[in-house]
Design a protein around this motif. Structure first.
Motif, mmCIF file in Angstrom:
data_model
loop_
_atom_site.group_PDB
_atom_site.id
_atom_site.type_symbol
_atom_site.label_atom_id
_atom_site.label_comp_id
_atom_site.label_asym_id
_atom_site.label_seq_id
_atom_site.Cartn_x
_atom_site.Cartn_y
_atom_site.Cartn_z
ATOM 1 N N THR A 47 0.761 -1.497 -0.102
ATOM 2 C CA THR A 47 -0.126 -0.297 0.114
ATOM 3 C C THR A 47 1.334 1.145 -0.026
ATOM 4 O O THR A 47 0.477 2.296 -0.561
ATOM 5 C CB THR A 47 -0.811 -0.072 1.525
ATOM 6 O OG1 THR A 47 -0.123 -0.289 2.403
ATOM 7 C CG2 THR A 47 -1.808 -1.056 1.015
ATOM 8 N N THR A 48 1.962 1.261 0.410
ATOM 9 C CA THR A 48 3.183 2.461 0.441
ATOM 10 C C THR A 48 3.953 2.898 -1.260
ATOM 11 O O THR A 48 3.642 3.737 -1.327
ATOM 12 C CB THR A 48 4.222 1.905 1.488
ATOM 13 O OG1 THR A 48 3.779 1.962 2.621
ATOM 14 C CG2 THR A 48 5.128 3.291 1.264
ATOM 15 N N LEU A 49 4.131 1.496 -1.537
ATOM 16 C CA LEU A 49 4.373 1.925 -3.347
ATOM 17 C C LEU A 49 3.294 1.890 -3.877
ATOM 18 O O LEU A 49 4.044 2.535 -5.173
ATOM 19 C CB LEU A 49 5.677 0.440 -3.188
ATOM 20 C CG LEU A 49 6.561 -0.087 -1.537
ATOM 21 C CD1 LEU A 49 7.553 -0.398 -2.083
ATOM 22 C CD2 LEU A 49 7.263 1.502 -2.030
ATOM 23 N N LEU A 50 2.478 0.716 -4.258
ATOM 24 C CA LEU A 50 1.891 0.848 -5.008
ATOM 25 C C LEU A 50 0.928 2.326 -5.798
ATOM 26 O O LEU A 50 0.966 2.806 -7.227
ATOM 27 C CB LEU A 50 0.171 0.523 -4.910
ATOM 28 C CG LEU A 50 -0.527 -0.186 -5.728
ATOM 29 C CD1 LEU A 50 -0.208 -1.173 -6.802
ATOM 30 C CD2 LEU A 50 -2.159 -1.163 -5.091
ATOM 31 N N PRO A 51 0.620 3.236 -4.843
ATOM 32 C CA PRO A 51 0.664 4.395 -5.590
ATOM 33 C C PRO A 51 1.643 5.430 -6.383
ATOM 34 O O PRO A 51 1.064 6.224 -7.795
ATOM 35 C CB PRO A 51 -0.160 5.527 -4.000
ATOM 36 C CG PRO A 51 -0.441 4.859 -3.108
ATOM 37 C CD PRO A 51 0.662 3.389 -3.551
ATOM 38 N N ALA A 52 2.472 5.396 -5.867
ATOM 39 C CA ALA A 52 4.322 5.476 -6.671
ATOM 40 C C ALA A 52 3.967 4.943 -8.022
ATOM 41 O O ALA A 52 4.180 6.124 -8.918
ATOM 42 C CB ALA A 52 5.048 5.704 -5.503
ATOM 43 N N ALA A 53 3.721 3.808 -8.481
ATOM 44 C CA ALA A 53 3.942 2.544 -9.432
ATOM 45 C C ALA A 53 3.307 3.304 -10.206
ATOM 46 O O ALA A 53 2.981 3.681 -11.643
ATOM 47 C CB ALA A 53 3.727 1.405 -9.015
ATOM 48 N N ILE A 54 1.254 3.547 -10.039
ATOM 49 C CA ILE A 54 0.021 3.841 -10.311
ATOM 50 C C ILE A 54 0.901 4.887 -10.938
ATOM 51 O O ILE A 54 0.341 5.728 -12.113
ATOM 52 C CB ILE A 54 -1.305 3.897 -9.977
ATOM 53 C CG1 ILE A 54 -1.104 2.718 -9.664
ATOM 54 C CG2 ILE A 54 -2.192 4.107 -10.543
ATOM 55 C CD1 ILE A 54 -1.410 1.882 -10.624
ATOM 56 N N CYS A 55 1.127 6.237 -10.102
ATOM 57 C CA CYS A 55 1.557 7.888 -10.537
ATOM 58 C C CYS A 55 2.671 7.353 -11.674
ATOM 59 O O CYS A 55 2.145 8.632 -12.842
ATOM 60 C CB CYS A 55 2.573 8.353 -9.266
ATOM 61 S SG CYS A 55 2.829 9.897 -9.828
ATOM 62 N N MET A 56 3.636 7.093 -11.339
ATOM 63 C CA MET A 56 4.669 6.920 -12.839
ATOM 64 C C MET A 56 4.040 6.092 -14.009
ATOM 65 O O MET A 56 4.297 6.751 -15.266
ATOM 66 C CB MET A 56 6.151 5.899 -11.793
ATOM 67 C CG MET A 56 6.818 5.609 -13.059
ATOM 68 S SD MET A 56 7.794 7.066 -13.421
ATOM 69 C CE MET A 56 9.286 6.966 -14.518
#
Length: 220
Positions: free
Chosen positions: A47-56
């Motif tokens: 849950t910490t890393l997923l938004p950054a991955a989607i953002c990228m």
């Protein structure tokens, strides 16, 4: 304020802002969904890393149909083989994806407001009877021999130590030589577990008895 910070194009500064806000909101989401609930370390990392991955991903696509199709094709090769999570964990993943999409399109303020609204809803509902799993609610598993007439046998004991109880499931175990009864009980007092177990042991022939939290029973 509600306009995308990427309206003038992607720059070094806006890229860093979008990624950092995605990570911050992802970490905040993991903390939020840990409220009154225990999350696994792997889920908190996800849950910490997923938004950054989607953002990228969103910034890479940037309206390009060809890039979007290529990324969609790449993601079809990914297969998740982990144990399915409960409804709370699935909600955390979807909210994380939403935050990542908002940050990836540059709507930082919208992402922050959305997170605050969701946080307020979760904290409020967690203190109501609608979704609150009370601390005194447990799953009770009792093993009985196959020749024991178990129907109603434990009712008097459960009425004595619980406010409410429900027989959820009956299944055979140990090659069909025993039955396992699964109850959902709401304890009158959290200090009476030993008395409850001792009372049941006198009736089930001293076979296995397990008392589990609701979150623990969902993973078994």
């Amino acid at each position: 304020m509600l306009e995308s910070i990427l309206s003038n194009g992607l720059t070094d500064g806006t890229f860093i802002i979008c990624i950092l806000v995605s990570l911050i909101l992802g970490f905040a989401t993991s903390i939020l969904f840990s409220y009154k609930e225990r999350l696994s370390g792997s889920l908190m990392l996800t849950t910490t890393l997923l938004p950054a991955a989607i953002c990228m991903i969103i910034m890479l696509v940037d309206g390009s149909i060809g890039t979007g199709i290529a990324i969609a094709g790449a993601f079809t090769l990914v297969r998740f083989r982990s144990v399915p999570g409960n409804a709370r964990e699935i909600a955390a993943i979807f909210i994380d994806m939403t935050l990542g999409l908002a940050c990836g399109t540059g709507y930082i303020y919208v992402a922050l407001v959305f997170f605050l609204i969701i946080a307020a809803v979760i904290v409020t509902l967690s203190h109501t009877a609608l979704i609150n799993q009370k601390e005194n609610t447990r799953i009770l598993k009792v093993t009985v021999p196959e020749n024991l007439e178990f129907e109603g046998m434990f009712d008097s004991v459960l009425k004595k130590y619980s406010n409410k109880y429900t027989l959820l499931k009956v299944k055979t175990t140990n090659m069909g030589t025993m039955y396992e009864l699964e109850y959902r009980i709401e304890m009158k007092s959290m200090d009476k577990f030993k008395e409850l177990i001792d009372s049941i042991r006198c009736r089930n022939g001293n076979l296995n008895i397990a008392v589990l939290r609701l979150s623990e029973s969902e993973t078994l």
